[in-house]
Write a protein that holds these residues in place. Structure first.
Motif, short mmCIF file in Angstrom:
data_model
loop_
_atom_site.label_atom_id
_atom_site.label_comp_id
_atom_site.label_asym_id
_atom_site.label_seq_id
_atom_site.Cartn_x
_atom_site.Cartn_y
_atom_site.Cartn_z
N ARG A 175 0.82 -1.21 0.00
CA ARG A 175 0.00 0.00 0.00
C ARG A 175 0.86 1.26 0.00
N ILE A 176 2.09 1.16 0.50
CA ILE A 176 2.93 2.36 0.66
C ILE A 176 4.24 2.28 -0.11
N LEU A 274 6.44 -1.05 9.48
CA LEU A 274 5.60 -0.43 8.45
C LEU A 274 5.39 1.06 8.75
N GLN A 275 5.19 1.39 10.03
CA GLN A 275 5.05 2.80 10.41
C GLN A 275 6.33 3.57 10.08
N ALA A 276 7.48 2.95 10.37
CA ALA A 276 8.76 3.61 10.07
C ALA A 276 8.91 3.82 8.57
N MET A 277 8.41 2.89 7.76
CA MET A 277 8.47 3.06 6.31
C MET A 277 7.57 4.21 5.85
N THR A 278 6.39 4.35 6.45
CA THR A 278 5.53 5.47 6.07
C THR A 278 6.15 6.79 6.47
N ASP A 279 6.82 6.82 7.61
CA ASP A 279 7.48 8.05 8.07
C ASP A 279 8.63 8.44 7.14
N ARG A 288 0.12 7.19 -2.53
CA ARG A 288 -0.25 5.79 -2.81
C ARG A 288 -1.54 5.41 -2.08
N LEU A 289 -1.70 5.87 -0.86
CA LEU A 289 -2.93 5.54 -0.14
C LEU A 289 -4.15 6.22 -0.78
N ASP A 290 -3.95 7.46 -1.25
CA ASP A 290 -5.04 8.15 -1.94
C ASP A 290 -5.44 7.38 -3.20
#
Length: 305
Positions: A175-176, A274-279, A288-290
């Motif tokens: 997703r990201i 995963l949070q660290a990757m989004t950051d 990408r999420l949009d």
């Protein structure tokens, strides 16, 4: 309307919250650091792993009791204590007690346990509490998240029992991240996938290794390293041949009270990376999420709650 993933991605990042005091390492993390200083024999690794998994109990065992429970000789326990830097088993046991009592400022309290299912939940709660202490210093997670985010393609490896964790991580990471490649078969299939990933410009592999640790996972990690890929490993122990091959190891406890292990803490570990990757790339994450939400709405992927 934003999805839960979009809302979480736009919330304050883990990189922006730093503790103002030195983090307190969990007992298991302290033991992994202590035992990782030396190269240990297979028998000594068994002792180390038992102590990591049963630190509260082991801190009050005699050398005879510990040897019996691990299935080694008393001289083996003495040699282990020496190998990790102590004058003998009594000195090692004293250190174990200080670590245990340090994690419980009020001293060990008598535990009231229910049935086996409740005991399994209690064990997982302890794993999560240890993980929470490890998360007090988020720098390693943040840095590895950046590296995984920058690797294109990013390969996620999980074989045998570890497939479920690898599939969860890869599903969310897609997703990201624009190019996530999932490897769930060993042998020549894994070999081909890892070489292709490196040839396509990939730099990192995220590997999972849960008990029982598979020989083919070790082989795949070695293939990745030989191909020039860096390896981040999520596992239940920081000692052993697979951890020795990895560039970065995130070790956390698994629930082992029931017939099959449970993975509450490794699951949270996945979510943290995963949070660290989004950051690491918030603009790409948002775009990408949009786009995904637009496609999901157009094709009605999900039910309306």
């Amino acid at each position: 309307m934003r999805s839960p993933q979009q809302a979480r991605a736009q919330a304050s990042a883990i990189t922006s919250r730093r503790a103002g005091q030195d983090p307190e390492a969990s007992p298991t993390a302290q033991l992994r650091t202590l035992f990782d200083r030396s190269r240990l024999s297979p028998g000594q690794r068994r002792i180390a792993q038992y102590l990591i998994e049963h630190v509260t109990e082991a801190a009050f065992l005699s050398i005879t009791d510990l040897a019996d429970r691990v299935g080694v000789s008393q001289p083996s326990v003495t040699r282990f204590a020496s190998a990790v830097g102590f004058s003998g088993y009594p000195a090692l046991r004293e250190r174990l007690r200080s670590i245990t009592l340090g994690a419980r400022p009020d001293g060990p309290a008598e535990e009231i346990r229910g049935n086996e299912l409740q005991a399994a939940v209690d064990a997982e709660i302890e794993n999560l509490e240890n993980l929470r202490r490890d998360f007090a210093d988020a720098d390693r997670f943040v840095e590895v998240g950046r590296r995984l985010s920058a690797s294109a393609p990013l390969t996620v490896l999980g074989l045998r029992i570890s497939v479920s964790l690898a599939e969860y991580f890869a599903y969310a990471a897609r997703r990201i991240h624009p190019d996530v490649r999932l490897v769930t078969l060993g042998g020549s299939v894994a070999y081909d996938a890892l070489l292709q990933s490196r040839e396509a410009g990939g730099t990192w592999v995220l590997a999972f290794s849960m008990p029982r640790h598979a020989q083919e996972t070790l082989t795949a990690v070695r293939v990745a390293r030989d191909a020039g890929l860096k390896v981040a490993l999520i596992t239940d122990l920081a000692l052993g041949p697979i951890a020795d091959e990895a560039d970065v190891t995130f070790a956390t406890g698994t629930g082992s009270r029931l017939v099959f292990d449970s993975y509450a803490a490794p699951g949270v570990m996945c979510a943290a990376l995963l949070q660290a990757m989004t950051d690491a790339d918030p603009e790409r994450t948002r775009a990408r999420l949009d786009e995904y939400e637009h496609v999901a709405d157009a094709h009605r992927f999900f039910l309306r709650d």
